[in-house]
Design a protein around this motif. Sequence first.
Motif, mmCIF file in Angstrom:
data_model
loop_
_atom_site.group_PDB
_atom_site.id
_atom_site.type_symbol
_atom_site.label_atom_id
_atom_site.label_comp_id
_atom_site.label_asym_id
_atom_site.label_seq_id
_atom_site.Cartn_x
_atom_site.Cartn_y
_atom_site.Cartn_z
ATOM 1 N N LYS A 1 -0.155 -4.808 -11.028
ATOM 2 C CA LYS A 1 -1.265 -3.882 -11.199
ATOM 3 C C LYS A 1 -1.364 -2.986 -9.982
ATOM 4 C CE LYS A 1 -5.387 -3.955 -13.737
ATOM 5 N NZ LYS A 1 -6.024 -4.759 -14.745
ATOM 6 N N LYS A 2 -1.920 -1.866 -10.206
ATOM 7 C CA LYS A 2 -2.126 -0.958 -9.094
ATOM 8 C C LYS A 2 -3.545 -0.426 -9.157
ATOM 9 C CE LYS A 2 -0.397 3.261 -7.049
ATOM 10 N NZ LYS A 2 0.522 4.387 -7.199
ATOM 11 N N THR A 3 -4.141 -0.320 -7.987
ATOM 12 C CA THR A 3 -5.479 0.253 -7.933
ATOM 13 C C THR A 3 -5.474 1.365 -6.884
ATOM 14 O OG1 THR A 3 -7.809 -0.254 -7.670
ATOM 15 C CG2 THR A 3 -6.319 -1.456 -6.273
ATOM 16 N N VAL A 4 -6.205 2.411 -7.158
ATOM 17 C CA VAL A 4 -6.191 3.563 -6.260
ATOM 18 C C VAL A 4 -7.570 3.739 -5.643
ATOM 19 C CG1 VAL A 4 -5.775 6.032 -6.080
ATOM 20 C CG2 VAL A 4 -4.438 4.668 -7.668
ATOM 21 N N LEU A 5 -7.595 3.778 -4.326
ATOM 22 C CA LEU A 5 -8.864 3.941 -3.623
ATOM 23 C C LEU A 5 -9.102 5.418 -3.310
ATOM 24 C CD1 LEU A 5 -8.718 1.000 -1.068
ATOM 25 C CD2 LEU A 5 -9.214 0.939 -3.487
ATOM 26 N N CYS B 1 0.863 -1.173 0.000
ATOM 27 C CA CYS B 1 0.000 0.000 0.000
ATOM 28 C C CYS B 1 0.903 1.228 0.000
ATOM 29 C CB CYS B 1 -0.863 0.044 1.244
ATOM 30 S SG CYS B 1 -1.960 -1.337 1.392
ATOM 31 N N SER B 2 0.481 2.214 -0.715
ATOM 32 C CA SER B 2 1.324 3.400 -0.804
ATOM 33 C C SER B 2 0.560 4.637 -0.353
ATOM 34 C CB SER B 2 1.825 3.567 -2.238
ATOM 35 O OG SER B 2 0.741 3.542 -3.125
ATOM 36 N N SER B 3 1.322 5.683 -0.122
ATOM 37 C CA SER B 3 0.721 6.892 0.433
ATOM 38 C C SER B 3 -0.166 7.615 -0.572
ATOM 39 C CB SER B 3 1.810 7.858 0.883
ATOM 40 O OG SER B 3 2.642 7.225 1.794
ATOM 41 N N ASP B 4 -0.016 7.290 -1.844
ATOM 42 C CA ASP B 4 -0.881 7.933 -2.832
ATOM 43 C C ASP B 4 -2.189 7.164 -2.978
ATOM 44 O OD1 ASP B 4 0.100 5.715 -4.004
ATOM 45 O OD2 ASP B 4 0.446 6.623 -5.963
ATOM 46 N N ARG B 5 -2.602 6.528 -1.926
ATOM 47 C CA ARG B 5 -3.877 5.811 -1.803
ATOM 48 C C ARG B 5 -3.914 4.529 -2.625
ATOM 49 N NH1 ARG B 5 -7.794 9.803 -4.119
ATOM 50 N NH2 ARG B 5 -6.049 10.107 -5.522
ATOM 51 N N GLY B 6 -2.768 4.124 -3.119
ATOM 52 C CA GLY B 6 -2.748 2.988 -4.026
ATOM 53 C C GLY B 6 -2.472 1.666 -3.337
ATOM 54 N N VAL C 1 -13.137 2.298 -5.666
ATOM 55 C CA VAL C 1 -11.908 2.384 -6.464
ATOM 56 C C VAL C 1 -11.971 3.603 -7.368
ATOM 57 C CG1 VAL C 1 -10.585 1.281 -8.279
ATOM 58 C CG2 VAL C 1 -11.451 -0.065 -6.371
ATOM 59 N N VAL C 2 -10.935 4.406 -7.277
ATOM 60 C CA VAL C 2 -10.903 5.618 -8.090
ATOM 61 C C VAL C 2 -10.380 5.294 -9.487
ATOM 62 C CG1 VAL C 2 -9.924 7.911 -8.296
ATOM 63 C CG2 VAL C 2 -10.590 7.033 -6.063
ATOM 64 N N ARG C 3 -9.236 4.626 -9.543
ATOM 65 C CA ARG C 3 -8.738 4.227 -10.860
ATOM 66 C C ARG C 3 -7.789 3.045 -10.728
ATOM 67 N NH1 ARG C 3 -5.918 8.790 -9.677
ATOM 68 N NH2 ARG C 3 -3.663 8.568 -9.554
#
Lengths: 831, 509
Positions: free
Chosen positions: B297-301, B279-284, B504-506
């Motif tokens: 893959k990465k998903t952003v919440l 998990c990363s600080s950019d919400r990913g 999920v944002v993107r």
Amino acid sequence: MAPRKTSKKAMKTKQSSRKSPLSKSRSTSEPDWGSIKTADEYNDRVLEGVDDEEVDSDIDCFDSEDELMYGSLFTSRGGDSDDDEGDSDDSDASDDSDDEDEEEEEDMLDMLAALDKKTNSHRKEEATSHATLKPSEFSSTTTTASEKLTMDSLLNPLASTSSNFASIRSSMQSLDSTKTTHALQSTVVTDRASRKLAYEASSKDVSNWMETVKANREAETLDFRPKNRAKVTTNSLVNKFTPDNDFERQIQEALEGAGASDERKMVEAEEALAAGNVKGGGGDDDDADFDDDLGSNTNLTLEEFKKRHGQLAKMRSLLFYEERKRHQINKIKSKKYRKIRKKQNEREAGKEMELLRSSDPELARELDEQEATKRMKERMTLAHKNTSKWARQQLRRGNIDTDTRKALSKQVAIGDKLRAKQMGEGGGEDDGDSSGEEGEDEDERLKRKAREVLEGVEGDDERDERENHKSGLFKLAFMQKGIETQREKAKREAMELLEELERGEGGGDEGGEDYDDEEDEEEEEEEEEEGEKRKGERTTIVGEGIEIDLDDDDDDDENIDKNDSDENDDAGKKVAGSMKRKAAEPKDGGFDIASNPWMGDGKADKKGKKKKGKKEVDGSIVDLDKGISMIVGDDSDSVDMTAQGHGSDSDSDGGDEGGKRGLEKLSQSELVERAFAAPADMEDEFKKEKQAMIEKDDPSRKAAEDDNVQGWGSWTGAGVRKPKKRKKLSKKLEAPKVKKAKRADDKLPTVIINEKRMKKMSKFKVASVPYPFTSAEQYERSMAGPVGADWQTTQTVINMTRPEILKKAGRIINPIGKMAKKKNDKRKARF
Amino acid sequence: MKIKALSRNVEKHTRETSGDIKVVSRNLDPKYKPMERAREYTRAVQAAKLQKVFAKPFVAALEGHMDAVSCSAASRGHLCPFMSGGVDGEVRVWDLASRKAVWSCKTAHSGWVKGVCIGSDGGSFFTAGLDKTVKQWKLGVGEIGGREEKKGKKKGKVKGKRYEDDDSEGESSEEEEEEEEEQRGMKSTSSAEAPSLGYGNNSNMAPAPTPINSWLFDNAFKSMDHHWKEEFFATASDESVEVWSEHRSNPIQSYKLWGNDSCNVVRYNPAERGLLAHCSSDRGIGLHDTRGGTGLKKTVLRMRSNCLEWNPMEPMNFVVGNEDHNCYSFDMRKLDQPTMIHKGHVGAVLSIGWSSTGREFVSGSYDRSIRIFQSRAGTSRDCYYTKRMQRVFCVNYTADARFVISGSDDTNLRIWKAKSNDKIGQTKIREEKSMNYKNKLLKKFSHMPEIRNIVKQNNLPKFIKKQNNMKMVQKEGAKRKEGNVIKHSKKGSVEWSKEREKTVVRKMD
């Protein structure tokens, strides 16, 4: 192998342009040969744990081909630094470690390779650039734009070095045909593409767990207990046994001292003993275990032994003979034989008894007493069978007076009852017994019964007459008629049966026939006489009956009035006549009793019925029909008193017509309908009740009431002006009308359904079908059937109440195992 | 005349010894026990009430840290060792059986200990801190304080070596230990005794324990996890996710994809061992495959995820704890929306721990409570809290899925029962049967209003209750607003939005 090789090469060349973070970090520490080595290693890492064999072979081929060229490089790398050692270690470790992942990885590798193939052509230019400087595809050097590169210029130097490059040259020749080359795509794009592919591959790979995961999710219980637990058996306990305390130790020592602990010794000892036994008395006498019929342990001479053997053989053969004999005797079924046998036995018993009396009088007396009590018991029990001497005598005499007959019939009744009971319990075995005891033929029995019926009927008549005199109601003509017809019918049938039987016997038994004929004639005569007698009696009785009836009736029945005006005698005669006619054609009047839904039981209380009857005189036809049915279905001594209504009714209808109609024309359903027809006012009551319920529950009612409260919001008292009429609001502002609620029983005129919420019940109701269930039925089914040990067997309870997760305290549960991952084979999951 | 008499075989009904089971003849004809459903319903109600009566989840508190507990890890192959790291850089090893700290190092790191995990062989453990170092420590606790006490009790059984043993061994001894633990639980002895610490802190004179290995890196570490079988570990740092070998001083792989994320969590998949998630600080939330050396893959919440754990029994599924108070279950194959949203917390979810059965997980939150969720339920099964427990930074299940351990801001670790009304100690067979029956009844009648209310009833602290009410109001407001928007827009142009689709944002390849 060829395509793979080319792809590898392409990949390797690719590395020079594509800078992985790894290679970057490495390059800082090892600047000299980093570009070559890291690329190589990167490749290995890419393939790490993927396809070890593939990797190894690749390295091998690389060595064999290019050792000549890069030998110096490799040797220098050999003893370079600590880091290098670590590197090699690592690669080794990775080789060793990921054996399991081989197959899955192959897919991904292929995909990556394919990807590289795609980009291969784009990088061709770059790849070739290395070759110009040095015949190596690994060195990264820049080329000047002015030099024109051709395939030939690249391949020519190779030709001089070794023949091994023939394959490469041939493959290069195929590439030669493509003329244009495209610019490199940015790493961002290629990386994204590779990630996409890798994601797809690993998604697919991870889906291989799905089967097991799904099975686990759906499983009612997951068992995490250890699988291979040693079971405790007696053998294991014995083997592991070590004496702890003194007592056990002593026993152990004693056993060992006796050699019992050693199994082999035991076996040997047993064998030795067995051998001694075979010798026939040679062994020790103390051993009782080997004692058999022949007494082998005793010291017998040969003669004695033979003698004893002979005796035993004789005994055996005798026993066998006896057994066979008994078996044969048991098989004989002839009655005559049994009779003779019985007599014989009796005689023998008598003789023995005589002997006993002379020898041992006391015992004899005792036996006699026993016999007597037994006989008494038998008599007690056989009292109902009409087989006593007295009963037989009475029957044989024929002319039986009423008291005797009563007693006899009582006995028969008891007998029947008991037999019925026995039949109910132990099947029909008794029938055969009784017939056997009586020793009669079937025909004879039937005949006797028919005769009994004939006699009985006469007797019954007499008795009934007596009773009739007692009870006023039996004086009614139609009652008498009904009884008469029934009796006559029974008689006729009995007669017919007798005739038939005698005809069947033919002239064989003339005497019997004569006797029967005579009897028949006599009976007929008697019947005629009695019929006349009864007729006379009945007429008078009828007259009386009607009179009484009419006296009782205060109602202003037209017909009855008319009847009243007629001569009583005439009316009585008329009724009697009609009844007689009815008797003559019994099929008309006697409808099927079995099909009658109100078939009376004939044991109703007379007094109670009397009152009822009086009330129902002017009642409906239903009651009359009932009365009729009672008469027809009844025995003589109990008749429903409601029948009197019928009499009056049929009278009033002007004869027999009405009564007949009631019997014949009404169908079963009609009868039922009439029986259960509710009075008219009840229907109204029901309607009112329903209306009240509807109004009570109607929500619109309340709204209407509220609107019409008079004087609401206005002053009262003297001199107060009349309040203004309320303004009628415009349609828009008006409160929406409360609609009349729909009711579940709207379309059911005969039903009231209470729609009020029952508070007490709400506790046990679920608002909607709960989640996992899709229908109410399904949910209901899941709720059906108890679980507890009060209702289910032990095993069922255990099965039904097994918890979702079974685990042992302190047992570590490991993550799902590799074996649970399946590609396509359906092996069972292990965990 | 036949007379049928009741007869009983005396031999069958006579016991040879007093220990024999009595033969009980029962007539199962329902007519003798009518109203079965009504009876069972009543029993179910009783069971529900009893369940609440016996719900006493708190077992013990482990005291000793001088500052907030920031991270913790349970041993994977053994039940007893438990490691925890503090905000002040202290690392402690606990023996759960005796509930004492058996080892500690006050200066393990200078600054926060951000990650702690056990090695694949079980003989050592790793810590990572904000001081840019990863340290490997020996997990040999047999020869020190707490263990010696135990030795005296347990007939001189040598257990110290056990932790270095292979996983397969020593199963029986584990069980014994668990029993011992249970006995203590029954006695509820206070755990407030001064912990007899390891060789590092017995006296001031003793030298501080030294790590077996240490790795220095350019960036501060935010989290670390060890491979489940092999000698690799992964760290999350400010710029990337690194994969290390135990035998190399530099990372062997580094994932710096999708821009420069500052990673805060990294976790290895327990079953599909090449998979790595961060998990990363950019919400990913990002996935990586160490075998291919590629990101996946990465998903952003909508908000940042604070923690992530893979389901140990379902390798494709993982749960993240989010800053927006919710936990989200994801299937790694379908990252466009979560498979389930687990609601209940009123503060950011800071930590998650999976039960080894894969059926439920525990989450610790900033709202000072921990909640236990069933893997496919939207609301929590239970909520634990105490008056003194502060923000919960770490939660773990023990390997036998019976206990939950939480570490919080109040410097304490707490042991809880995973099932609040579980009996600690040996159960008799009849007791067990009765419990099974009760549980079955509860399950069967769980939809009945009365029982549902009893089971659902859970006293919560005032703070949580207030927050809950507030959230409810907010939720209703939002719903009303959305309804109004739909009402006043062209028919069909606006539709009710789905919660899961909004999560999920993107996604990024």
